[in-house]
Design a protein around this motif. Structure first.
Motif, PDB file in Angstrom:
ATOM      1  N   SER A  40       0.733  -1.205   0.021  1.00 28.61           N
ATOM      2  CA  SER A  40       0.070  -0.001  -0.075  1.00 28.61           C
ATOM      3  C   SER A  40       0.740   1.168  -0.075  1.00 28.61           C
ATOM      4  N   VAL A  42       0.397   5.445   0.763  1.00 30.23           N
ATOM      5  CA  VAL A  42      -0.850   6.284   1.439  1.00 30.23           C
ATOM      6  C   VAL A  42      -0.158   7.879   1.176  1.00 30.23           C
ATOM      7  N   VAL A  45       2.267   9.681   3.737  1.00 30.55           N
ATOM      8  CA  VAL A  45       3.340   8.767   4.249  1.00 30.55           C
ATOM      9  C   VAL A  45       4.328   8.347   3.281  1.00 30.55           C
ATOM     10  N   HIS A  46       3.790   7.821   2.129  1.00 32.17           N
ATOM     11  CA  HIS A  46       4.565   7.430   1.061  1.00 32.17           C
ATOM     12  C   HIS A  46       4.745   8.278  -0.014  1.00 32.17           C
ATOM     13  N   CYS A  84      -8.515   3.786  -2.588  1.00 33.22           N
ATOM     14  CA  CYS A  84      -9.235   4.492  -1.668  1.00 33.22           C
ATOM     15  C   CYS A  84      -9.101   5.921  -2.077  1.00 33.22           C
ATOM     16  N   ALA A 123      -7.957   9.364   3.264  1.00 30.34           N
ATOM     17  CA  ALA A 123      -6.610   9.489   2.595  1.00 30.34           C
ATOM     18  C   ALA A 123      -6.667   8.795   1.334  1.00 30.34           C
ATOM     19  N   VAL A 125      -5.218   6.023  -0.684  1.00 27.18           N
ATOM     20  CA  VAL A 125      -4.468   4.976  -0.366  1.00 27.18           C
ATOM     21  C   VAL A 125      -4.677   4.252  -1.919  1.00 27.18           C
ATOM     22  N   SER A 127      -3.593   0.303  -2.730  1.00 31.34           N
ATOM     23  CA  SER A 127      -2.880  -1.093  -2.544  1.00 31.34           C
ATOM     24  C   SER A 127      -2.802  -1.799  -3.851  1.00 31.34           C
TER      25      SER A 127
ATOM     26  N   ASP B 117       0.945  -6.312   4.513  1.00 29.70           N
ATOM     27  CA  ASP B 117       1.644  -5.276   4.538  1.00 29.70           C
ATOM     28  C   ASP B 117       0.821  -4.356   5.476  1.00 29.70           C
ATOM     29  N   SER B 119       0.541  -0.322   6.877  1.00 31.86           N
ATOM     30  CA  SER B 119       1.245   1.081   6.602  1.00 31.86           C
ATOM     31  C   SER B 119       0.276   2.212   7.455  1.00 31.86           C
ATOM     32  N   GLU B 120       0.937   3.301   7.684  1.00 37.54           N
ATOM     33  CA  GLU B 120       0.137   4.302   8.386  1.00 37.54           C
ATOM     34  C   GLU B 120      -0.939   4.889   7.415  1.00 37.54           C
ATOM     35  N   SER B 121      -1.999   5.556   7.739  1.00 38.57           N
ATOM     36  CA  SER B 121      -2.809   6.147   7.188  1.00 38.57           C
ATOM     37  C   SER B 121      -3.645   7.094   8.120  1.00 38.57           C
ATOM     38  N   ASP B 122      -4.422   8.138   7.511  1.00 39.40           N
ATOM     39  CA  ASP B 122      -5.400   8.788   8.531  1.00 39.40           C
ATOM     40  C   ASP B 122      -6.559   7.909   8.825  1.00 39.40           C
TER      41      ASP B 122
END
Lengths: 308, 308
Positions: A40, A42, A45-46, A84, A123, A125, A127, B117, B119-122
């Motif tokens: 994923s 995001v 973050v990424h 998303c 957010a 996202v 994946s 996996d 991950s961080e996300s809101d």
């Protein structure tokens, strides 16, 4: 946390981004197993939409997932994309842009996008699940390296991190090629396939930093290493090469007797020669660059903290 | 939006939640294709943590993905889970809870979790990819129904929607079983496999509402339908049965000559008898319940709007 999740799942959960780049599933009635990986990315973050377009984000999401297949020596069968977006109406252009980038990367890599799902979320996202197989033999794990193996990397590292630094510094700074490396990395599928066919002992892709990913390969294999050279991309620093990540080059451990044959096979296939960076050692605690201890530089996930 | 995404992806993108429940990928060297599907559930959109536990969320995320395999008549090979949690440190309990629910559902359904996996996300997002195969023959598409086919559903509908309504009304209201149906639905894998083996012409799972999902099957097959009965779960309303969704029962179109054999096969296998709800008609525009036009009641995705 990853350890707690693995324990919640018992023995069945073998590939949570730690043990290997991708999961290996037996398929009834066939000799060749399925190789599968999910990643994923995001927003915030990424990636940063001030520095990359949504199309770049889609490209990179697919390529970084495909890089996990490359690191197993697998060829892609297809991809599934779960998207998303913050608002299904306002976000329609975003979704379409991301999927255009996915489609461009899919065409470049020969990996059809076979399915997907679009949801609303706070957010953005993306994946991506990728599925692949190896032509014959077993997928290459992280854990197969042994003392005396020669360590190769498929290209210079640090370019992506340098490109990100350049983007943050504003227009006209640095090496243009590094910006492309950051926004549009390429999974080393042909290199991974060839290394698998040539009997490479272990592989991992450089997603979180050459040093950290090499430590992971060494952890899985129970080996040490002695690096004598780190190929640094033009315009990048040694620190970026060791700890920057997102280069998606492949790190390979090859038996000393097979190192020459690997280089020849790459040459015959028209691929850039793999770069020799050092050798694997028997003492797992001894991990050096030019004789000095090399820390776990790189991007750590899941609540771990850098120890390097 | 889905149409624009499909057009961005060209002919390769065949299964974006519209055409079939899952994508079908050919695997070189094998006769039996791979069936693959991805589904995301997002906090605040697909679930409410005031009404379901994180473990319930994990259970339901896997089961709803497996329901797509069931609707193709496929058996699961394995699942991959991409988890986004709001904070990797604070969110560790959430992540572990979700994965415990995934693990419980995986054990119940016989589907190993092969990878993942985090991950961080809101927002909390759980994306599940499931992979499966059919024992022999082809996966069952939505598009194979023809006039004269008998339409079956594997169980009464509306229970999940009634359970959600009960949860919102507070403790002690309504049928307990419906709360379980909402929080812990079960994918009809055995029923789907059996229907595939018995030559069912078309299938879809009831994820967005019996009426809407039946319309989708009818759209894909180019048929109309005449329903004479809708099995309503105890405690649910007819509207909930038609438009509530998340029942994960299977809707099947079976040749008239095979309807008896299907019922017998279910009985022999110890499964509840499939419920006959009506027949498929030749005129695609004629879609009725007890003689009156039946609208597209149910949960519409992707910026579409209910027309029913």
């Amino acid at each position: 946390m990853v350890q707690r999740i693995r324990s919640a799942l018992g023995g069945g959960f073998e590939a949570l981004g730690l043990r290997d780049d991708a999961a290996v599933l037996a398929v009834p009635g066939t000799a060749s197993p399925l190789v599968a990986s999910v990643d994923s990315v995001v927003e915030g973050v990424h990636f940063d939409l001030a520095l990359s377009s949504v199309t770049d984000v889609g490209w990179k999401a697919l390529m970084s997932a495909l890089s996990d297949l490359a690191a197993m020596g697998a060829s892609p069968l297809g991809a599934l994309v779960a998207l998303c977006v913050p608002d299904l109406v306002v976000g329609a252009d975003t979704a379409v842009g991301v999927m255009e980038g996915v489609a461009e990367a899919a065409a470049a890599a020969g990996c059809p996008v076979a399915g997907g799902d679009v949801s609303e979320s706070d957010a953005l996202v993306v994946s991506v699940t990728v599925l692949g197989t190896v032509a014959s033999g077993a997928p290459v794990a992280r854990s197969g390296a042994s003392a005396g193996d020669v360590l190769f990397v498929t290209g210079a590292c640090g370019g992506s991190a340098a490109g990100l630094r350049q983007l943050r510094s504003g227009p006209g700074v640095g090496v243009v090629e590094n910006v492309r490396r950051h926004r549009r990395p390429v999974a080393r599928l042909a290199e991974g396939r060839l290394a698998q066919a040539q009997g490479a002992h272990a592989m991992i892709d450089v997603s979180d930093g050459l040093a950290l990913d090499l430590h992971r390969l060494a952890d899985a294999s129970g080996i040490g290493f002695a690096l004598d050279a780190v190929p640094v991309a033009e315009g990048a620093s040694l620190e970026e090469a060791l700890g920057g990540g997102e280069d998606y080059e492949l790190l390979m451990a090859v038996g000393a007797e097979g190192a020459e044959a690997l280089a020849s096979a790459f040459e015959v296939a028209g691929l850039a020669a793999p770069l020799r960076i050092g050798v694997a050692g028997a003492t797992a605690a001894t991990r050096t660059l030019e004789g000095r201890p090399l820390g776990r530089l790189g991007w750590q996930h899941g609540g771990d903290h850098p120890t390097g």
